[in-house]
Design a protein around this motif. Structure first.
Motif, PDB file in Angstrom:
ATOM      1  N   ASN A  12     -33.173  37.662 -65.056  1.00 18.79           N
ATOM      2  CA  ASN A  12     -32.521  37.353 -66.321  1.00 18.79           C
ATOM      3  C   ASN A  12     -32.758  35.881 -66.611  1.00 18.79           C
ATOM      4  O   ASN A  12     -32.666  35.043 -65.701  1.00 18.79           O
ATOM      5  CB  ASN A  12     -31.011  37.596 -66.238  1.00 18.79           C
ATOM      6  N   PHE A  50     -26.641  39.264 -75.588  1.00 20.39           N
ATOM      7  CA  PHE A  50     -25.831  40.162 -74.746  1.00 20.39           C
ATOM      8  C   PHE A  50     -25.425  41.371 -75.571  1.00 20.39           C
ATOM      9  O   PHE A  50     -25.291  41.264 -76.798  1.00 20.39           O
ATOM     10  CB  PHE A  50     -24.543  39.458 -74.289  1.00 20.39           C
ATOM     11  N   TYR A  76     -20.070  42.548 -73.978  1.00 16.54           N
ATOM     12  CA  TYR A  76     -19.979  41.301 -73.204  1.00 16.54           C
ATOM     13  C   TYR A  76     -19.883  40.106 -74.145  1.00 16.54           C
ATOM     14  O   TYR A  76     -20.648  39.152 -74.061  1.00 16.54           O
ATOM     15  CB  TYR A  76     -21.176  41.179 -72.254  1.00 16.54           C
ATOM     16  N   LEU A  97     -19.443  37.330 -68.214  1.00 15.37           N
ATOM     17  CA  LEU A  97     -19.363  36.822 -66.843  1.00 15.37           C
ATOM     18  C   LEU A  97     -20.084  35.481 -66.674  1.00 15.37           C
ATOM     19  O   LEU A  97     -19.685  34.676 -65.818  1.00 15.37           O
ATOM     20  CB  LEU A  97     -19.949  37.879 -65.894  1.00 15.37           C
ATOM     21  N   CYS A 139     -32.481  39.581 -70.797  1.00 17.96           N
ATOM     22  CA  CYS A 139     -32.158  40.254 -69.538  1.00 17.96           C
ATOM     23  C   CYS A 139     -33.154  41.337 -69.163  1.00 17.96           C
ATOM     24  O   CYS A 139     -33.473  42.207 -69.977  1.00 17.96           O
ATOM     25  CB  CYS A 139     -30.756  40.847 -69.621  1.00 17.96           C
ATOM     26  N   PRO A 197     -31.269  45.561 -64.802  1.00 16.90           N
ATOM     27  CA  PRO A 197     -30.389  46.591 -65.341  1.00 16.90           C
ATOM     28  C   PRO A 197     -28.953  46.379 -64.869  1.00 16.90           C
ATOM     29  O   PRO A 197     -28.714  45.949 -63.738  1.00 16.90           O
ATOM     30  CB  PRO A 197     -30.978  47.895 -64.793  1.00 16.90           C
ATOM     31  N   ILE A 198     -28.011  46.677 -65.757  1.00 20.87           N
ATOM     32  CA  ILE A 198     -26.595  46.385 -65.485  1.00 20.87           C
ATOM     33  C   ILE A 198     -25.945  47.521 -64.691  1.00 20.87           C
ATOM     34  O   ILE A 198     -26.179  48.699 -64.973  1.00 20.87           O
ATOM     35  CB  ILE A 198     -25.840  46.163 -66.818  1.00 20.87           C
ATOM     36  N   ARG A 208     -26.400  48.748 -61.756  1.00 23.13           N
ATOM     37  CA  ARG A 208     -27.338  49.697 -61.131  1.00 23.13           C
ATOM     38  C   ARG A 208     -27.570  49.389 -59.660  1.00 23.13           C
ATOM     39  O   ARG A 208     -28.311  50.103 -58.996  1.00 23.13           O
ATOM     40  CB  ARG A 208     -28.701  49.670 -61.842  1.00 23.13           C
ATOM     41  N   GLY A 209     -27.011  48.289 -59.130  1.00 19.91           N
ATOM     42  CA  GLY A 209     -27.243  47.964 -57.720  1.00 19.91           C
ATOM     43  C   GLY A 209     -28.370  46.977 -57.512  1.00 19.91           C
ATOM     44  O   GLY A 209     -28.940  46.895 -56.421  1.00 19.91           O
ATOM     45  N   LEU A 210     -28.679  46.198 -58.557  1.00 13.67           N
ATOM     46  CA  LEU A 210     -29.731  45.182 -58.421  1.00 13.67           C
ATOM     47  C   LEU A 210     -29.192  43.774 -58.711  1.00 13.67           C
ATOM     48  O   LEU A 210     -29.929  42.892 -59.163  1.00 13.67           O
ATOM     49  CB  LEU A 210     -30.916  45.523 -59.336  1.00 13.67           C
ATOM     50  N   GLY A 211     -27.901  43.604 -58.463  1.00 17.90           N
ATOM     51  CA  GLY A 211     -27.334  42.257 -58.516  1.00 17.90           C
ATOM     52  C   GLY A 211     -27.197  41.663 -59.907  1.00 17.90           C
ATOM     53  O   GLY A 211     -27.289  40.440 -60.060  1.00 17.90           O
ATOM     54  N   SER A 212     -26.940  42.494 -60.917  1.00 14.05           N
ATOM     55  CA  SER A 212     -26.826  41.945 -62.281  1.00 14.05           C
ATOM     56  C   SER A 212     -25.612  41.014 -62.390  1.00 14.05           C
ATOM     57  O   SER A 212     -25.680  39.969 -63.053  1.00 14.05           O
ATOM     58  CB  SER A 212     -26.745  43.070 -63.318  1.00 14.05           C
ATOM     59  N   CYS A 258     -25.422  36.804 -63.330  1.00 18.97           N
ATOM     60  CA  CYS A 258     -24.564  36.157 -64.352  1.00 18.97           C
ATOM     61  C   CYS A 258     -23.721  35.052 -63.730  1.00 18.97           C
ATOM     62  O   CYS A 258     -23.548  33.980 -64.312  1.00 18.97           O
ATOM     63  CB  CYS A 258     -23.649  37.199 -64.999  1.00 18.97           C
ATOM     64  N   ASN A 261     -25.348  39.251 -52.457  1.00 16.08           N
ATOM     65  CA  ASN A 261     -26.232  39.143 -53.625  1.00 16.08           C
ATOM     66  C   ASN A 261     -26.416  37.693 -54.064  1.00 16.08           C
ATOM     67  O   ASN A 261     -27.545  37.260 -54.332  1.00 16.08           O
ATOM     68  CB  ASN A 261     -25.677  39.923 -54.832  1.00 16.08           C
ATOM     69  N   GLY A 263     -27.861  47.839 -52.982  1.00 13.48           N
ATOM     70  CA  GLY A 263     -26.540  47.329 -53.321  1.00 13.48           C
ATOM     71  C   GLY A 263     -25.511  48.448 -53.265  1.00 13.48           C
ATOM     72  O   GLY A 263     -25.510  49.282 -52.356  1.00 13.48           O
ATOM     73  N   ALA A 264     -24.665  48.493 -54.284  1.00 14.17           N
ATOM     74  CA  ALA A 264     -23.645  49.539 -54.352  1.00 14.17           C
ATOM     75  C   ALA A 264     -24.178  50.794 -55.032  1.00 14.17           C
ATOM     76  O   ALA A 264     -23.442  51.736 -55.267  1.00 14.17           O
ATOM     77  CB  ALA A 264     -22.434  49.009 -55.109  1.00 14.17           C
TER      78      ALA A 264
HETATM   79  N1  LIG Z   1     -26.912  41.309 -68.758  1.00 14.27           N
HETATM   80  C1  LIG Z   1     -25.584  41.202 -68.645  1.00 14.27           C
HETATM   81  N2  LIG Z   1     -24.851  40.780 -69.684  1.00 14.27           N
HETATM   82  C2  LIG Z   1     -23.520  40.671 -69.579  1.00 14.27           C
HETATM   83  N3  LIG Z   1     -22.806  40.989 -68.483  1.00 14.27           N
HETATM   84  C3  LIG Z   1     -23.479  41.424 -67.422  1.00 14.27           C
HETATM   85  C4  LIG Z   1     -24.905  41.555 -67.448  1.00 14.27           C
HETATM   86  N4  LIG Z   1     -25.299  42.007 -66.252  1.00 14.27           N
HETATM   87  C5  LIG Z   1     -24.170  42.156 -65.514  1.00 14.27           C
HETATM   88  N5  LIG Z   1     -23.088  41.821 -66.203  1.00 14.27           N
HETATM   89  C6  LIG Z   1     -21.689  41.850 -65.705  1.00 14.27           C
HETATM   90  O1  LIG Z   1     -21.700  42.391 -64.399  1.00 14.27           O
HETATM   91  C7  LIG Z   1     -21.031  43.670 -64.367  1.00 14.27           C
HETATM   92  C8  LIG Z   1     -21.819  44.634 -63.497  1.00 14.27           C
HETATM   93  O2  LIG Z   1     -21.585  44.311 -62.186  1.00 14.27           O
HETATM   94  P1  LIG Z   1     -21.621  45.386 -61.014  1.00 14.27           P
HETATM   95  O3  LIG Z   1     -21.191  44.667 -59.789  1.00 14.27           O
HETATM   96  O4  LIG Z   1     -20.885  46.614 -61.403  1.00 14.27           O
HETATM   97  O5  LIG Z   1     -23.149  45.817 -60.911  1.00 14.27           O
HETATM   98  P2  LIG Z   1     -24.411  45.108 -60.269  1.00 14.27           P
HETATM   99  O6  LIG Z   1     -24.087  43.666 -59.994  1.00 14.27           O
HETATM  100  O7  LIG Z   1     -25.539  45.379 -61.158  1.00 14.27           O
HETATM  101  O8  LIG Z   1     -24.611  45.919 -58.923  1.00 14.27           O
HETATM  102  P3  LIG Z   1     -24.651  45.464 -57.377  1.00 14.27           P
HETATM  103  O9  LIG Z   1     -23.535  44.477 -57.198  1.00 14.27           O
HETATM  104  O10 LIG Z   1     -24.430  46.724 -56.625  1.00 14.27           O
HETATM  105  O11 LIG Z   1     -25.987  44.880 -57.135  1.00 14.27           O
HETATM  106  C9  LIG Z   1     -20.964  44.109 -65.817  1.00 14.27           C
HETATM  107  O12 LIG Z   1     -19.859  44.947 -66.035  1.00 14.27           O
HETATM  108  C10 LIG Z   1     -20.829  42.773 -66.545  1.00 14.27           C
HETATM  109  O13 LIG Z   1     -19.511  42.298 -66.448  1.00 14.27           O
END
Ligand SMILES: Nc1ncnc2c1ncn2[C@@H]1O[C@H](COP(=O)(O)OP(=O)(O)OP(=O)(O)O)[C@@H](O)[C@H]1O
Ligand SMILES: N[C@@H](CCO)C(=O)O
Length: 291
Positions: free
Chosen positions: A28, A43, A47, A53, A78, A81-82, A84-88, A92, A126, A246-247
């Motif tokens: 991102n 965004f 969000y 975040l 970005c 992917p949000i 999905r287990g790839l540290g999104s 942030c 992460n 991830g999760a």
């Molecule tokens: N591109 C984005 N724009 C805005 N908010 C985001 C974005 N990406 C992630 N987020 C924030 O992070 C949250 C997702 O976090 P979550 O821990 O559920 O998943 P992940 O970080 O993708 O997975 P993991 O922790 O398993 O790798 C979203 O609900 C939002 O609050």
């Protein structure tokens, strides 16, 4: 305009629950400028400013200094992917902390930023590889952060299988048991050590055995309908390791040969969900600041 490029990460790698994480070359990018008010673009609408975040993490850094946050215009592009287990979420959090440190003219070291980000995320696996890059084991205890970087064999190829549905980390943590048995703890310690040596050397048997987990994957796979069929497809096509990224719900596969993307794609039509597959390359540098 200055920007920070913040990479995706795959946490756990099977047995290293809340400890191991690997940084990938998918990012991102957040561009920012100091202005007279706060604005966010790029965004999705859920969000907005009150639920963003990056902004929340940015403001946390100012609060640590008891300072009013300096308003910025923030623009996101970005790729991660949000949910999905790839540290999104880590991308942030790191972005907000790093941008605040830039805007404030670097009151904090990178190590301090790592601690703040870990506190916001709740676990280090992460945010630490996201900030520093590579394959990292970390522990945060009593405000002390310990990080160890491990080498990865160039023989290895990494594949992520990303589904068309989200799974929030909070949900995927709720289903875990609060306590684990001694036998499962021993198995995960054994497997983590085997896996790290396998990743260092490219030894197939060590990765194949070491990637197995007993404390989160057995529970979380119940939330990923296609987990067993995906594992079968990956192993049939030469994969040497398979687990949840991830999760979840993204899955992570490791190969020593070139990944037969087309052959795997053909078989994915038998799955209940649509899965997108991508080869991922290791990012050894972590978050990049371009001023
Ligand atoms: N591109 C984005 N724009 C805005 N908010 C985001 C974005 N990406 C992630 N987020 C924030 O992070 C949250 C997702 O976090 P979550 O821990 O559920 O998943 P992940 O970080 O993708 O997975 P993991 O922790 O398993 O790798 C979203 O609900 C939002 O609050
Ligand atoms: N270690 C974390 C990574 C996802 O944030 C988990 O598996 O819940």
């Amino acid at each position: 305009m200055p920007r920070v490029v913040v990479p995706a990460t795959s946490a756990n790698l099977g047995p290293g629950f809340d400890v191991l994480g690997l940084c990938f070359d998918l990012s991102n990018t957040f561009t920012y400028s100091i202005e007279s008010d706060f604005q966010c673009t790029g965004f999705s609408s859920e969000y907005d400013m009150d639920h963003n975040l990056v902004i929340k993490s940015y403001k946390t850094i100012f609060a640590l200094l008891s300072q009013d946050p300096i308003p910025i215009h923030l623009h996101a592009q970005c790729e991660i992917p949000i949910s999905r287990g790839l540290g999104s979420s880590s991308s942030c959090i790191i972005a907000g902390c790093v941008i605040a440190n830039e805007v404030l003219n670097h009151p904090f070291t990178k190590e301090e930023i790592a601690k703040f980000a870990t506190t916001i995320e709740g676990h280090p696996d992460n945010v630490i590889p996201c900030l520093f890059g590579g394959l990292v084991a970390s522990k945060f205890n009593d405000n002390h952060l310990f990080t160890v970087s491990y080498p990865i064999s160039t023989k290895l190829h990494f594949l992520v299988l990303i589904p068309d549905f989200e799974l929030e980390t909070a949900t995927a943590r709720e289903i875990l048991k609060p306590e684990i048995s001694r036998i499962d703890a021993i198995s995960n310690i054994q497997n983590t050590l085997l896996l790290l040596e396998g990743l260092r050397t490219g030894n197939e048997a060590l990765i194949h055995e070491g990637i197995n987990d007993t404390i989160h994957v057995p529970y979380r796979k119940t939330l990923i309908e296609d987990y067993d069929i995906l594992k079968h497809i990956v192993y049939k096509h030469g994969g040497i390791g398979f687990t949840i990224s991830g999760a979840g719900p993204t899955c992570l596969a490791i190969f020593t040969n070139e990944i037969p993307i087309d052959d795997i794609n053909i078989e994915l039509v038998t799955c209940a969900h649509h899965w997108k597959i991508m080869e991922m390359f290791i990012n050894m540098n972590g978050t990049r600041i371009e001023v």
